[in-house]
Scaffold this motif. Structure first.
Motif, PDB file in Angstrom:
ATOM      1  N   VAL A  66     -15.790  39.119  -1.482  1.00  0.00           N
ATOM      2  CA  VAL A  66     -15.201  39.138  -0.437  1.00  0.00           C
ATOM      3  C   VAL A  66     -14.453  40.587   0.247  1.00  0.00           C
ATOM      4  O   VAL A  66     -14.187  40.997   1.495  1.00  0.00           O
ATOM      5  N   TYR A  70     -14.580  41.689   4.096  1.00  0.00           N
ATOM      6  CA  TYR A  70     -13.147  42.072   4.700  1.00  0.00           C
ATOM      7  C   TYR A  70     -13.273  43.577   5.315  1.00  0.00           C
ATOM      8  O   TYR A  70     -12.961  44.011   6.366  1.00  0.00           O
ATOM      9  N   SER A  71     -13.733  44.193   4.194  1.00  0.00           N
ATOM     10  CA  SER A  71     -13.722  45.716   4.552  1.00  0.00           C
ATOM     11  C   SER A  71     -14.676  46.115   5.611  1.00  0.00           C
ATOM     12  O   SER A  71     -14.394  46.662   6.705  1.00  0.00           O
ATOM     13  N   LYS A  73     -15.919  44.105   7.979  1.00  0.00           N
ATOM     14  CA  LYS A  73     -15.314  43.411   9.120  1.00  0.00           C
ATOM     15  C   LYS A  73     -14.207  44.324   9.895  1.00  0.00           C
ATOM     16  O   LYS A  73     -14.123  44.465  10.929  1.00  0.00           O
ATOM     17  N   ILE A  74     -13.149  44.896   8.914  1.00  0.00           N
ATOM     18  CA  ILE A  74     -12.242  45.783   9.581  1.00  0.00           C
ATOM     19  C   ILE A  74     -12.735  47.090  10.112  1.00  0.00           C
ATOM     20  O   ILE A  74     -12.405  47.651  10.966  1.00  0.00           O
ATOM     21  N   LEU A 229      -9.018  47.829   1.558  1.00  0.00           N
ATOM     22  CA  LEU A 229      -9.009  47.269   2.916  1.00  0.00           C
ATOM     23  C   LEU A 229      -8.076  48.286   3.648  1.00  0.00           C
ATOM     24  O   LEU A 229      -8.195  48.519   4.804  1.00  0.00           O
TER      25      LEU A 229
END
Ligand code: UDP
Length: 240
Positions: A66, A70-71, A73-74, A229
């Protein structure tokens, strides 16, 4: 076209699509290799150009976990979903068993690959495990020769990163295998030496937490992971 996440291009594939792509590589001429970068890989690749190059040059680059999702998506470039290396391996094993493809297991402590082979053969009837070798050897040549003479189609290379990626780049073509996959600690899981997180943890994207609970000494490695992140946020802000 690949999806860039902090300098590493990922193939934007679902697990099913990744397994299909893996099977296609096994069927095609020549040597190919697949990598399964997690956030730790991304942090290492920022500091190690040779490792980054080994990831970029792979034929298949799968988002293991994940942290990468997440990265992405950011960064505003969402990926379809995580493709954990071990899940990818399991899909491919089912296909290999059906198609009579030959598997060689390389890595982990002495005895582990043999245990993994026995378990895999009972989970995937018909699977041909044509050879095994532990991951604590000094010279590459005898291992290359063992793989070559086993006529393996696929090799799971489980030496930990970045050792396994360098090993595949350096030795892969001489082995005659069609596909090598860098799979970290997967042989320990297949052998039953290390337990994988229960499904609930996997679904919630908390495999890392389960692993940390089981092996608290990994905290030193894991503490750095939220950094990806942070870097992703920085990159997004700079792009505006
Ligand atoms: N390993 C190996 N040879 C080495 C160093 C490590 O075979 O020289 C094995 C180790 O025994 C373990 C795997 O590589 O089975 C790496 O596991 P780790 O948990 O570091 O990998 P991850 O799953 O986190 O990528």
């Amino acid at each position: 076209m690949r999806t860039d996440v902090l300098g590493v291009g990922f193939d934007n594939l679902t697990l099913e699509e990744a397994a299909r792509a893996g099977a296609d590589l096994v069927e095609s001429e020549g040597f190919h290799y697949a990598v399964t970068p997690n956030p730790e890989f991304l942090l290492s690749a920022r500091k190690d150009p040779e490792f980054k190059q080994a990831l970029l040059a792979a034929d298949l680059v799968l988002a293991d976990g994940v942290g990468v999702i997440y990265s992405a998506k950011i960064l505003g470039r969402p990926l379809k979903g995580k493709v954990p290396g071990i899940d990818f391996a399991q899909r491919l094993l089912a296909w290999m068993a059906e198609h009579g493809k030959r598997l060689f297991l390389l890595g982990a402590k002495p005895g582990v690959a043999e245990l993994a082979a026995a378990n895999l053969k009972s989970s995937y009837p018909g699977l041909i495990v044509c050879g095994t070798h532990d991951g604590y050897f000094k010279e590459d040549a005898p291992v290359v020769e063992a793989i070559r003479s086993s006529a393996a189609d696929v090799v799971f290379v489980c030496l930990g990163a970045p050792k396994q990626e360098f090993w595949m780049v350096r030795n892969g073509p001489a082995t005659g295998a069609h596909l090598m996959i860098g799979l970290g600690g997967s042989l320990d899981v297949f052998a039953g030496v290390v337990e994988r997180a229960p499904k609930a943890f996997q679904k919630l994207g908390l495999e890392w937490l389960y692993r940390l609970m089981k092996e608290p000494k990994r905290i030193g490695r894991m503490i750095k992971l939220p950094l990806v992140l942070w870097y992703a946020m920085g990159a997004r802000i700079r792009r505006r």
